[in-house]
Design an enzyme around this catalytic site. Structure first.
Site, PDB file in Angstrom:
ATOM      1  N   SER A  10     -10.161   6.638   7.232  1.00  0.00           N
ATOM      2  CA  SER A  10     -10.304   5.278   7.632  1.00  0.00           C
ATOM      3  C   SER A  10      -8.788   4.640   7.199  1.00  0.00           C
ATOM      4  CB  SER A  10     -11.326   4.605   6.766  1.00  0.00           C
ATOM      5  OG  SER A  10     -10.929   3.124   6.673  1.00  0.00           O
ATOM      6  N   HIS A  35     -10.489   6.583  11.906  1.00  0.00           N
ATOM      7  CA  HIS A  35     -11.562   5.551  11.797  1.00  0.00           C
ATOM      8  C   HIS A  35     -10.944   4.025  11.581  1.00  0.00           C
ATOM      9  CE1 HIS A  35     -15.523   4.287  10.628  1.00  0.00           C
ATOM     10  NE2 HIS A  35     -14.858   3.534   9.634  1.00  0.00           N
ATOM     11  N   ASP A  37     -11.577   0.143  10.785  1.00  0.00           N
ATOM     12  CA  ASP A  37     -12.485  -0.969  10.390  1.00  0.00           C
ATOM     13  C   ASP A  37     -12.151  -2.033  10.560  1.00  0.00           C
ATOM     14  OD1 ASP A  37     -14.308   0.881   8.679  1.00  0.00           O
ATOM     15  OD2 ASP A  37     -12.577   1.345   7.535  1.00  0.00           O
ATOM     16  N   MET A  39     -13.590  -6.134  10.674  1.00  0.00           N
ATOM     17  CA  MET A  39     -14.244  -6.735   9.889  1.00  0.00           C
ATOM     18  C   MET A  39     -13.866  -8.462  10.190  1.00  0.00           C
ATOM     19  SD  MET A  39     -13.886  -5.312   6.118  1.00  0.00           S
ATOM     20  CE  MET A  39     -13.983  -3.353   6.087  1.00  0.00           C
ATOM     21  N   HIS A  68     -15.058   0.934  14.156  1.00  0.00           N
ATOM     22  CA  HIS A  68     -16.334   0.599  13.360  1.00  0.00           C
ATOM     23  C   HIS A  68     -16.309  -0.915  13.216  1.00  0.00           C
ATOM     24  CE1 HIS A  68     -18.397   0.491   9.086  1.00  0.00           C
ATOM     25  NE2 HIS A  68     -19.301   0.199  10.004  1.00  0.00           N
ATOM     26  N   MET A  70     -17.594  -4.169  12.277  1.00  0.00           N
ATOM     27  CA  MET A  70     -18.481  -4.966  11.161  1.00  0.00           C
ATOM     28  C   MET A  70     -18.386  -6.315  11.487  1.00  0.00           C
ATOM     29  SD  MET A  70     -17.308  -2.609   8.027  1.00  0.00           S
ATOM     30  CE  MET A  70     -16.108  -1.922   8.967  1.00  0.00           C
ATOM     31  N   MET A 139     -24.038   4.016   6.310  1.00  0.00           N
ATOM     32  CA  MET A 139     -23.260   3.478   5.489  1.00  0.00           C
ATOM     33  C   MET A 139     -23.716   3.907   4.032  1.00  0.00           C
ATOM     34  SD  MET A 139     -20.639   2.045   7.061  1.00  0.00           S
ATOM     35  CE  MET A 139     -19.836   1.353   5.552  1.00  0.00           C
ATOM     36  N   ASP A 177     -20.011   7.051   5.852  1.00  0.00           N
ATOM     37  CA  ASP A 177     -18.787   6.394   5.450  1.00  0.00           C
ATOM     38  C   ASP A 177     -18.959   5.339   4.347  1.00  0.00           C
ATOM     39  OD1 ASP A 177     -16.557   4.472   5.523  1.00  0.00           O
ATOM     40  OD2 ASP A 177     -17.302   3.338   7.479  1.00  0.00           O
TER      41      ASP A 177
HETATM   42  C1  DX5 Z   1     -16.244   0.245   4.342  1.00  0.00           C
HETATM   43  C2  DX5 Z   1     -15.507   0.740   5.630  1.00  0.00           C
HETATM   44  C3  DX5 Z   1     -15.197   2.013   5.210  1.00  0.00           C
HETATM   45  C4  DX5 Z   1     -14.333   2.240   4.231  1.00  0.00           C
HETATM   46  C5  DX5 Z   1     -14.051   3.533   3.346  1.00  0.00           C
HETATM   47  O1  DX5 Z   1     -16.603  -1.254   4.810  1.00  0.00           O
HETATM   48  O2  DX5 Z   1     -16.436   0.716   6.680  1.00  0.00           O
HETATM   49  O3  DX5 Z   1     -14.826   2.721   6.292  1.00  0.00           O
HETATM   50  O4  DX5 Z   1     -12.668   1.898   4.771  1.00  0.00           O
HETATM   51  O5  DX5 Z   1     -13.283   3.605   2.377  1.00  0.00           O
HETATM   52  P1  DX5 Z   1     -13.488   4.410   1.382  1.00  0.00           P
HETATM   53  O6  DX5 Z   1     -13.414   6.007   1.598  1.00  0.00           O
HETATM   54  O7  DX5 Z   1     -12.201   4.372   0.227  1.00  0.00           O
HETATM   55  O8  DX5 Z   1     -14.707   4.266   0.619  1.00  0.00           O
HETATM   56 ZN    ZN Z   2     -15.802   2.033   8.207  1.00  0.00          ZN
END
Ligand code: DX5
Ligand code: ZN
Length: 233
Positions: A10, A35, A37, A39, A68, A70, A139, A177
């Site tokens: 990620s 990956h 993320d 948000m 991903h 969110m 998750m 994840d």
């Molecule tokens: C959390 C994200 C994850 C995060 C994982 O909201 O969706 O993908 O970046 O990070 P680690 O591996 O550090 O928990």
């Molecule tokens: Zn993620």
């Protein structure tokens, strides 16, 4: 059912000022997917990566982008993330009241469709659309931040999801994840996952290749892991 273990670093945990170098480094280190993320400050309490950034990442990345989302209004942004080069687009069940329509939209825009569940959301919500998805993401932290602690009760959901996928004869990827580390990867893979997202585990390590290899090796029988470790001494 045994399938190859895929590792998806990620980039949330990467050094954003050196993102192209970080991407090249995890690719050299053996990463299978990148990956990303996304948000929105509404669905989760953090703001990250918009479509223009994904478009720039796509220009330098050699491996597929696992995006991903969110975000509250995924339907409105699927076209943009797909056009930016997302190979997989994963949406949260909790944010998509018309999930079947959303999955079709991802596919119509040329990406593979993923669905994801927060730790408190039951896997039964996926029963009726399981045949339509390319990826299921469980998750193992409450989404919003990297570097959180793995929630162990999620392992039961991973096993239940593996069972649901196998019964449906689905070849969808089963990804986990959040808080994934070298020392819990074996349990997660034994529960039936075949894709591990790892942010801080990879980017906070001194040796990206060693960490990625160790995460992957956690899926092998103990004897194979021991001989792999010996060959690195
Ligand atoms: C959390 C994200 C994850 C995060 C994982 O909201 O969706 O993908 O970046 O990070 P680690 O591996 O550090 O928990
Ligand atoms: Zn993620």
């Amino acid at each position: 059912m045994s399938s190859p273990v895929l590792i998806a670093p990620s980039i949330l945990a990467a050094d954003f000022a050196r993102l192209a170098d970080e991407i090249a480094a995890v690719e050299r280190a053996g990463a299978d997917l990148l990956h990303v993320d996304v948000m929105d400050g509404h669905f989760v309490p953090n703001l990250t990566i918009g479509p223009p950034v994904v478009e720039s990442i796509k220009k330098v990345a050699k491996i597929p982008l696992d995006v991903h989302l969110m975000i509250t209004n995924a339907d409105a942004f699927i076209p943009e993330y797909a056009a930016a080069g997302a190979n997989y687009i994963t949406v949260h069940v909790e944010a998509c009241p018309h999930l079947h329509r959303t999955i079709q939209s991802i596919k119509e825009h040329g990406a593979k469709a993923g669905v994801t569940l927060n730790p408190a959301t039951p896997i039964s919500l996926l029963q009726d659309i399981i045949g339509d998805v390319d990826l299921v993401l469980i998750m193992s932290v409450n989404p919003g931040f990297g570097g959180q602690k793995f929630i162990p009760s999620v392992l039961k959901k991973v096993a239940g999801m593996r069972d649901m996928l196998d019964r449906a004869q689905s070849r969808a990827l089963l990804e986990v994840d959040g808080g994934v580390k070298v020392d819990n990867a074996a349990q997660i893979l034994a529960a039936g996952a075949n894709v591990l997202v790892a942010g801080s585990a990879v980017f906070s390590s001194q040796d990206y290749a060693g960490t990625i290899a160790a995460l992957r090796a956690a899926g092998q029988p103990a004897a194979t892991v021991a001989s792999h470790a010996a060959s690195h001494r």
